[in-house]
Enzyme design. Sequence first.
Site, PDB file in Angstrom:
ATOM      1  N   GLU A 118       0.925  -1.118   0.263  1.00 31.87           N
ATOM      2  CA  GLU A 118      -0.106   0.138   0.050  1.00 31.87           C
ATOM      3  C   GLU A 118       0.817   1.604  -0.326  1.00 31.87           C
ATOM      4  O   GLU A 118       0.217   2.471  -1.090  1.00 31.87           O
ATOM      5  CB  GLU A 118      -0.950   0.037   1.433  1.00 31.87           C
ATOM      6  CG  GLU A 118      -2.154  -0.943   0.903  1.00 31.87           C
ATOM      7  CD  GLU A 118      -2.746  -1.187   2.732  1.00 31.87           C
ATOM      8  OE1 GLU A 118      -2.741  -1.219   3.430  1.00 31.87           O
ATOM      9  OE2 GLU A 118      -4.239  -0.986   1.946  1.00 31.87           O
ATOM     10  N   GLU A 138      -3.384 -10.894   3.577  1.00 34.80           N
ATOM     11  CA  GLU A 138      -4.387  -9.526   4.579  1.00 34.80           C
ATOM     12  C   GLU A 138      -5.403 -10.574   4.727  1.00 34.80           C
ATOM     13  O   GLU A 138      -5.990 -11.373   5.499  1.00 34.80           O
ATOM     14  CB  GLU A 138      -5.153  -7.859   3.757  1.00 34.80           C
ATOM     15  CG  GLU A 138      -4.603  -7.687   4.681  1.00 34.80           C
ATOM     16  CD  GLU A 138      -2.986  -7.359   3.475  1.00 34.80           C
ATOM     17  OE1 GLU A 138      -3.064  -7.573   2.883  1.00 34.80           O
ATOM     18  OE2 GLU A 138      -2.844  -5.957   3.199  1.00 34.80           O
TER      19      GLU A 138
END
Length: 264
Positions: A118, A138
Amino acid sequence: MPAPYATPCLEEVSVEHRGAISIVRLCRPKKRNAISDGLMAAIARRFDELPESTRAVVIDGEGDHFCAGLDLSELKERDAVQGLHHSRSWHHILTAIEFGRVPIVAALHGAVVGGGLELASACHLRVADETTFFALPEGSRGIFVGGGGSVRIPKLIGAHRMLDMMLTGRVYKAAESVSIGMAQYLVPPGQSLAKAIELAERIAQNAPMTNYALMHGLPRIAEQPADHGFLTEAMLAAIAQSAPEAKARVRAFLDGTGPKVKAD
Ligand code: 1HE
């Protein structure tokens, strides 16, 4: 309290100025540069404090990995409201650097995973060395991206590939990552920093208004309807070309002293 107000761990993010470029380095190698609230606050502080003379930034990570993502040890105590504010704090900080004053080149190696991806996807260029691998664990940790990944990563590789990474744990290695658009440059092991510095030095030679128009204009134009995009483009073009620096550069080409485009 939202994480942007965490105490910055300044020793975990160093900054080095080399002429017109600055190198921001994640320095938490024992934890694979996992991003704690303190480390994220330090990233924000380092970018806030860049001097006026900086015209491009390189971001890299100390040790064998660029970044192992969110510091999972801080996740276990967070309730839903704290989780919301935490995610929003990443949005705030990463958006501030993406739409900041100067372009950022990410020098990647080893793991670029979860929140590390990210962070990398908020940069303007990504250089991967052959040790680099990208993943979004995740999915297997029972959580979701929270640092703007669902907005930025599909723009690089498509929502279908991000879905695959999160559903199946698929890992993209360096060469394939370049072929799908995750990174733009592939270099031998250990050479991503040198290549990123070379690119940043080249970027720093552009007129600042051109760099600003590219960083702030292109992503917004891409999201506008075509007729709005054309108008935004025309306004940016008019502002850029009216700068004295632009006029001097064009004059230099016309009188034979400016650089020509070369094929290699
Ligand atoms: C960590 C973290 C971390 C390492 N949070 N402590 N990210 C992940 O799910 C990736 C988790 N990390 C890994 O899969 C591996 O650590 C690596 C592939 C990156 C590197 O492996 P390796 O063998 O070199 O290192 P290691 O032995 O796993 O880790 C060294 C130490 O770093 C160890 O701590 P130690 O006290 O036992 O020495 C690890 O616990 C620690 N460490 N990664 C906390 N991430 C805004 S939302 C974003 C959501 C996410 O980013 S989720 C994805 C999180």
